[in-house]
Design a protein around this motif. Structure first.
Motif, PDB file in Angstrom:
ATOM      1  N   PRO A  60       0.877  -1.121  -0.023  1.00 64.26           N
ATOM      2  CA  PRO A  60      -0.015   0.042  -0.141  1.00 64.26           C
ATOM      3  C   PRO A  60       0.918   1.187  -0.029  1.00 64.26           C
ATOM      4  O   PRO A  60       2.066   1.318   0.527  1.00 64.26           O
ATOM      5  CB  PRO A  60      -0.812  -0.128   1.320  1.00 64.26           C
ATOM      6  CG  PRO A  60      -0.032  -1.158   2.074  1.00 64.26           C
ATOM      7  CD  PRO A  60       0.891  -1.868   1.380  1.00 64.26           C
ATOM      8  N   ASN A  61       0.259   2.340  -0.364  1.00 62.68           N
ATOM      9  CA  ASN A  61       0.967   3.560  -0.548  1.00 62.68           C
ATOM     10  C   ASN A  61       1.529   4.081   0.769  1.00 62.68           C
ATOM     11  O   ASN A  61       0.680   4.475   1.715  1.00 62.68           O
ATOM     12  CB  ASN A  61       0.122   4.751  -1.111  1.00 62.68           C
ATOM     13  CG  ASN A  61       0.013   4.391  -2.696  1.00 62.68           C
ATOM     14  OD1 ASN A  61       0.847   3.627  -3.260  1.00 62.68           O
ATOM     15  ND2 ASN A  61      -0.796   5.346  -3.459  1.00 62.68           N
ATOM     16  N   LYS A 109       6.903   2.087   1.123  1.00 68.30           N
ATOM     17  CA  LYS A 109       6.840   1.810  -0.300  1.00 68.30           C
ATOM     18  C   LYS A 109       7.824   2.678  -1.099  1.00 68.30           C
ATOM     19  O   LYS A 109       8.486   2.288  -1.827  1.00 68.30           O
ATOM     20  CB  LYS A 109       5.730   1.757  -0.594  1.00 68.30           C
ATOM     21  CG  LYS A 109       5.474   1.488  -2.244  1.00 68.30           C
ATOM     22  CD  LYS A 109       3.764   1.681  -2.827  1.00 68.30           C
ATOM     23  CE  LYS A 109       3.790   1.351  -4.116  1.00 68.30           C
ATOM     24  NZ  LYS A 109       2.645   1.636  -4.907  1.00 68.30           N
ATOM     25  N   ASN A 110       7.768   3.993  -0.882  1.00 68.35           N
ATOM     26  CA  ASN A 110       8.525   4.909  -1.709  1.00 68.35           C
ATOM     27  C   ASN A 110      10.081   4.592  -1.326  1.00 68.35           C
ATOM     28  O   ASN A 110      10.888   4.551  -2.400  1.00 68.35           O
ATOM     29  CB  ASN A 110       8.188   6.386  -1.205  1.00 68.35           C
ATOM     30  CG  ASN A 110       6.992   6.801  -1.606  1.00 68.35           C
ATOM     31  OD1 ASN A 110       6.490   6.324  -2.381  1.00 68.35           O
ATOM     32  ND2 ASN A 110       6.415   7.927  -0.817  1.00 68.35           N
ATOM     33  N   TYR A 111      10.513   4.432  -0.010  1.00 69.81           N
ATOM     34  CA  TYR A 111      11.742   4.018   0.258  1.00 69.81           C
ATOM     35  C   TYR A 111      12.109   2.798  -0.714  1.00 69.81           C
ATOM     36  O   TYR A 111      13.363   2.738  -1.153  1.00 69.81           O
ATOM     37  CB  TYR A 111      12.081   3.811   1.584  1.00 69.81           C
ATOM     38  CG  TYR A 111      13.370   3.519   2.069  1.00 69.81           C
ATOM     39  CD1 TYR A 111      13.482   2.168   2.664  1.00 69.81           C
ATOM     40  CD2 TYR A 111      14.501   4.226   1.709  1.00 69.81           C
ATOM     41  CE1 TYR A 111      14.837   1.765   2.853  1.00 69.81           C
ATOM     42  CE2 TYR A 111      15.685   3.777   2.092  1.00 69.81           C
ATOM     43  CZ  TYR A 111      15.821   2.575   2.470  1.00 69.81           C
ATOM     44  OH  TYR A 111      17.213   2.202   3.294  1.00 69.81           O
ATOM     45  N   ALA A 166       5.318   0.651  -8.687  1.00 72.04           N
ATOM     46  CA  ALA A 166       6.155   1.132  -7.550  1.00 72.04           C
ATOM     47  C   ALA A 166       6.223   2.778  -7.339  1.00 72.04           C
ATOM     48  O   ALA A 166       6.385   3.175  -6.620  1.00 72.04           O
ATOM     49  CB  ALA A 166       7.324   0.475  -7.646  1.00 72.04           C
ATOM     50  N   CYS A 167       6.351   3.412  -8.566  1.00 74.96           N
ATOM     51  CA  CYS A 167       6.738   4.808  -8.651  1.00 74.96           C
ATOM     52  C   CYS A 167       5.996   5.460  -9.541  1.00 74.96           C
ATOM     53  O   CYS A 167       5.976   5.007 -10.730  1.00 74.96           O
ATOM     54  CB  CYS A 167       8.334   4.881  -8.895  1.00 74.96           C
ATOM     55  SG  CYS A 167       8.727   6.345  -9.222  1.00 74.96           S
TER      56      CYS A 167
END
Lengths: 401, 211
Positions: free
Chosen positions: A140-141, A145-147, A223-224
């Protein structure tokens, strides 16, 4: 990973030695007289002034026929000395048996040793990219996740750069593009994007492709937040600008990566930037990329080679060596329109990378000169004639026929 | 048409003798020829459209014409050729060869005459051996064609003024009948045109000189 780096290093010292043996010759083949038109024409006696004006344009015409600035930029940069790759062997002839033997050894090393190694690395890199981003995309966002997405992107980029034996020197890292900004760079080859993502995370912008590229695009976008456009959407400029604007407005999103020249140039000059990228607003982070052609020619002449043969050439070169300069951010000034802003950024990039600035459109690779450019020259000439009083000095009412 | 990759050595030798270019210069010109002809054996007028720098030039049409002008190609007949091969290309290029240090008086004189003849042919568009007032007006109009503010009248008066001056050197009849090549030569006596009408190749020392 390190063995690819080491091989780049020892090859480079050997090539420097070889280079010392060759003599130099200049980049162009004719000496151009840079005397401006006004000086040259005005320097002649008045009467000859008329008949001989044709000299100047005649000579310029011949110079253009022998060698023109633009076409030169679309063929690969000529090397000062040979780097043992036949593909750059335009100006060099058979010299001696010894050299041929050396060249044969080079071929064996490149095709039988380097190529399989690089191919394997590339395969590993692409597979991990697809698998990694798909896995991360399931989450999930969240900041985690960003890392993780950053980690996956960076690692896979690094593997791919090693797969090309890339040696990249980054300068002025403190100016690296920040979130919510737009990163603008000059374009030489499809691997420009990998060169930049090796050092940071960007949101890529581009068209949706089919095949392997499409698979990669679909996986990474989970993912991005990359911005992939359908082919039909690309035609609608307003839609494109709107989407990019939305992306930039969100300050938590990664910086967008754009190549405003619109096509691959051979890395000796920077052509006109398309103004679209500069209408989006936001802060522009210019980046200059300059490849060292001694080890491998990174330029992709898409009208001559397709992507597969291009990648094959890259993978059988000695190495890809390049310099990347990050430059301080630029914003559009009051009263500056998109075109002027684009030119300002372009000058900065050209200046930093040591590239020539040409007032030409990258689209000239395939299309013709705009009429407005043609008229400029002719206007200048006639302005000169009128100014010199050729008309005013004639007695009025003279009829000679 | 048939295609070739390398310039056969026989042709290169012939080119060297005829045009006065060195071997390396001929190689370069040959590569350029191939680029323009897209690897065909001959060039047509349309092939010159692919040169962006040339678009700038107001007398582009006249320059391209000059390449196909049979008088410049040293052929007996008059008129325009449809296509030219590499030898013809070299022949035209040789009009713009720079002076060499070791030329004697006679050679220099011949050299100069050839360049002036080339120029004469550029003006004399109907191939009758004379530059008439109308032909000169055409050239001036072309030179000034890019400027929308300059009217045809102004172009005409510039041309007429020049012809008047020519008359003062050659004699008043010439204005009406046209300037012949001898008169044209007279106009240029004492004026150094050789340095204006040449394209100088950079000194190319190739790898062959390395020991």
């Amino acid at each position: 990973k390190t063995c690819a780096l080491k091989e780049g290093g020892c090859i480079s010292s050997w090539l420097v030695l070889v280079q010392m043996l060759w003599k130099l010759f200049g980049p162009g083949i004719i000496e151009r007289d840079e005397t401006p038109m006004e000086k040259e024409i005005a320097g002649l006696h008045r009467m000859e002034f008329q008949f001989s004006d044709i000299f100047y344009f005649c000579r310029k015409g011949f110079e253009a026929i022998v060698e023109d600035e633009v076409t030169q930029r679309f063929s690969s940069e000529e090397l000062v000395s040979w780097n043992l790759l036949t593909r750059t062997n335009v100006n060099f002839h058979y010299i001696s048996l010894r050299l041929t033997v050396v060249w044969v050894i080079g071929v064996i090393v490149r095709y039988c040793f380097l190529l399989p190694l690089r191919f394997t690395l590339a395969a590993i890199g692409i597979t991990s990219m697809i698998v990694g981003t798909t896995l991360v995309g399931q989450l999930p966002n969240s900041s985690v996740k960003n890392y993780l997405s950053e980690v996956v992107h960076l690692t896979c980029s690094r593997i791919l750069v090693r797969a090309l034996s890339g040696t990249i020197h980054y300068h002025n890292r403190e100016n690296k593009p920040q979130k919510g900004g737009i990163c603008v760079a000059n374009h030489t080859s499809p691997i420009d994007a990998i060169i930049l993502t090796n050092d940071g995370c960007y949101a890529m912008v581009g068209q949706v492709h089919g095949g392997l590229m499409g698979v990669i695009q679909r996986a990474t976008v989970k993912a991005c937040p990359h911005v992939w456009f359908e082919r039909s959407e690309i035609k609608d400029r307003h839609l494109v600008t709107k989407r990019l604007r939305e992306h930039v407005a969100n300050k938590s999103k990664l910086p967008i990566l754009i190549f405003p020249e619109g096509t691959c140039i051979n890395n000796t000059s920077v052509m006109m930037f398309k103004k679209g990228s500069f209408e989006i607003g936001g802060t522009i982070y210019p980046v200059a990329i300059k490849y060292d052609p001694q080890f491998g020619d990174a330029f992709w002449n898409s009208s001559k080679y397709n992507i597969v043969s291009y990648l094959l050439r890259i993978m059988t070169s000695w190495a890809i060596v390049c310099n990347v300069w990050y430059m301080p951010p630029m914003v559009r000034k009051e009263g500056e329109d998109a075109v002027q802003f684009a030119n300002r950024v372009r000058s900065a990039i050209a200046h930093q990378g040591g590239l020539a600035e040409l007032p030409w459109d990258g689209g000239l690779k395939r299309a013709k000169v705009k009429d407005s450019f043609k008229e400029e020259q002719q206007k200048n000439y006639s302005k000169m004639l009128v100014r010199n009083g050729s008309i005013g000095s004639l007695p009025t009412g003279t009829e000679s026929d | 048409g048939r295609q070739w990759q390398e310039l056969p050595p026989g042709k290169r030798k012939k080119g060297e003798r005829g045009s006065g270019f060195t071997s390396e210069q001929i190689e370069h010109l040959h590569r350029r020829f191939r680029q323009l002809s897209r690897d065909q054996l001959t060039i047509r007028k349309e092939n010159f459209d692919s040169i962006p720098d040339l678009e700038f030039n107001p007398i582009r049409a006249k320059i391209v014409h000059a390449f196909f002008d049979k008088r410049n190609l040293r052929q007996e007949s008059s008129g325009l050729a449809d296509e030219i091969n590499f030898e013809d290309f070299l022949t035209i290029m040789s009009y713009f060869r720079p002076i060499e240090m070791n030329m004697d008086e006679e050679q220099l004189d011949r050299f100069r005459k050839e360049k002036l003849k080339f120029l004469f042919h550029m003006y004399d568009s109907d191939h009758d051996g004379k530059i008439t007032l109308q032909e000169y007006r055409n050239v001036v109009e072309e030179l000034l064609s890019g400027n929308p503010h300059l009217e045809k009248e102004s172009a005409r008066s510039i041309a007429d003024g020049a012809m008047m001056e020519a008359a003062s050197i050659c004699g008043p009849d010439q204005v009406y009948e046209g300037i012949t090549f001898e008169d044209f030569l007279k106009m240029w006596q004492g004026i150094d045109i050789e340095t204006k009408m040449h394209v100088r190749f950079l000194n190319m020392e190739t790898i062959a000189h390395c020991y």
